[in-house]
Motif scaffolding. Structure first.
Motif, PDB file in Angstrom:
ATOM      1  N   UNK A 126       0.860  -1.181   0.000  1.00  0.00           N
ATOM      2  CA  UNK A 126       0.000   0.000   0.000  1.00  0.00           C
ATOM      3  C   UNK A 126       0.896   1.231   0.000  1.00  0.00           C
ATOM      4  N   UNK A 127       0.697   2.097  -0.986  1.00  0.00           N
ATOM      5  CA  UNK A 127       1.511   3.304  -1.106  1.00  0.00           C
ATOM      6  C   UNK A 127       1.231   4.260   0.047  1.00  0.00           C
ATOM      7  N   UNK A 128       2.295   4.867   0.556  1.00  0.00           N
ATOM      8  CA  UNK A 128       2.153   5.851   1.629  1.00  0.00           C
ATOM      9  C   UNK A 128       1.574   7.140   1.047  1.00  0.00           C
ATOM     10  N   UNK A 129       0.528   7.680   1.663  1.00  0.00           N
ATOM     11  CA  UNK A 129      -0.037   8.950   1.181  1.00  0.00           C
ATOM     12  C   UNK A 129       0.736  10.133   1.766  1.00  0.00           C
ATOM     13  N   UNK A 130       0.394  11.346   1.327  1.00  0.00           N
ATOM     14  CA  UNK A 130       1.045  12.527   1.887  1.00  0.00           C
ATOM     15  C   UNK A 130       0.692  12.713   3.350  1.00  0.00           C
ATOM     16  N   UNK A 132      -1.694  10.902   6.737  1.00  0.00           N
ATOM     17  CA  UNK A 132      -2.521   9.817   7.278  1.00  0.00           C
ATOM     18  C   UNK A 132      -3.138  10.325   8.574  1.00  0.00           C
ATOM     19  N   UNK A 133      -4.458  10.294   8.654  1.00  0.00           N
ATOM     20  CA  UNK A 133      -5.160  10.784   9.847  1.00  0.00           C
ATOM     21  C   UNK A 133      -5.585   9.666  10.788  1.00  0.00           C
ATOM     22  N   UNK A 139      -5.331   2.489   7.983  1.00  0.00           N
ATOM     23  CA  UNK A 139      -5.253   3.045   6.628  1.00  0.00           C
ATOM     24  C   UNK A 139      -5.015   1.926   5.604  1.00  0.00           C
ATOM     25  N   UNK A 140      -4.071   1.033   5.909  1.00  0.00           N
ATOM     26  CA  UNK A 140      -3.756  -0.070   4.991  1.00  0.00           C
ATOM     27  C   UNK A 140      -4.979  -0.959   4.794  1.00  0.00           C
ATOM     28  N   UNK A 141      -5.655  -1.312   5.881  1.00  0.00           N
ATOM     29  CA  UNK A 141      -6.876  -2.140   5.779  1.00  0.00           C
ATOM     30  C   UNK A 141      -7.906  -1.476   4.871  1.00  0.00           C
TER      31      UNK A 141
END
Length: 200
Positions: A126-130, A132-133, A139-141
């Motif tokens: 899963x690509x890391x976003x700018x 993550x909240x 987030x990955x799930x």
């Protein structure tokens, strides 16, 4: 030098030193980053960077092992175990490494494991976003559930002793990723000894 400039300089120096240390650690490991390694230090060194989703509930591995005592215990030399003793029949345990990985199409992932059967497995990038909240694991799930994860070609292979398999990252775009996989307490009930990633 004023206080604000000194603080910025100090922060930049710290980040540079951390980046250099990561490169040194990678060289020492023959270019491979170790995400998990069985043994006495497994819980103190690797568990803090592993998250778990089971039945919709989120846990850090450090607390998960208190709820599921066979998951990473001395009996298995602290390998990760998706046993029916802990999870009954065919629970699906999403396991997420929260450590950021710098990957290219030439990167490789090595799983060392035992498995009670041969079957298709689920391994994701899963690509890391700018930004993550939420915790990385959640987030990955969410990205997997909405189809935004990269599914890698992976199989659990029957083995009564530990074997190692190499999974290629062919076709991915260069970037920062998180690694995740599903362990099932079915016939495979894998026992994972180590996970290493070649960052190239």
């Amino acid at each position: 030098m004023d206080e604000e400039t000194a603080t910025t300089f100090s922060d930049n120096t710290k980040r540079t030193l951390e980046a250099l240390q990561a490169q040194i650690d990678s060289i020492r490991a023959g270019g491979y980053v170790t995400l998990f390694q069985y043994g006495q230090e497994a819980l103190s060194v690797y568990a803090p960077e592993i998250g778990i989703i089971l039945n919709g509930g989120y846990h850090l591995m450090t607390e998960f092992v208190e709820l599921y005592p066979k998951f990473c215990c001395a009996e298995n030399n602290h390998a990760i175990s998706y046993s029916q003793d802990d999870f009954s029949w065919d629970a699906q345990v999403l396991t997420v490494c929260t450590r950021e990985l710098s990957l290219t199409a030439k990167s490789e992932i090595i799983f060392s494991f035992q498995s009670g059967s041969t079957e298709d497995g689920n391994v994701y990038l899963v690509a890391k976003p700018e930004r993550i909240d939420v915790p990385v694991t959640i987030y990955v799930k969410d990205q997997i559930e909405v189809g935004r994860a990269i599914s890698l070609n992976f199989k659990w292979l029957y083995s009564d002793s530990y074997i190692s398999t190499l999974t290629e990252c062919e076709g991915i775009s260069s970037g920062i990723y998180y690694l995740a996989w599903v362990g099932r307490s079915n016939n495979s009930h894998p026992l994972i000894r180590s996970i290493k990633v070649l960052e190239v």
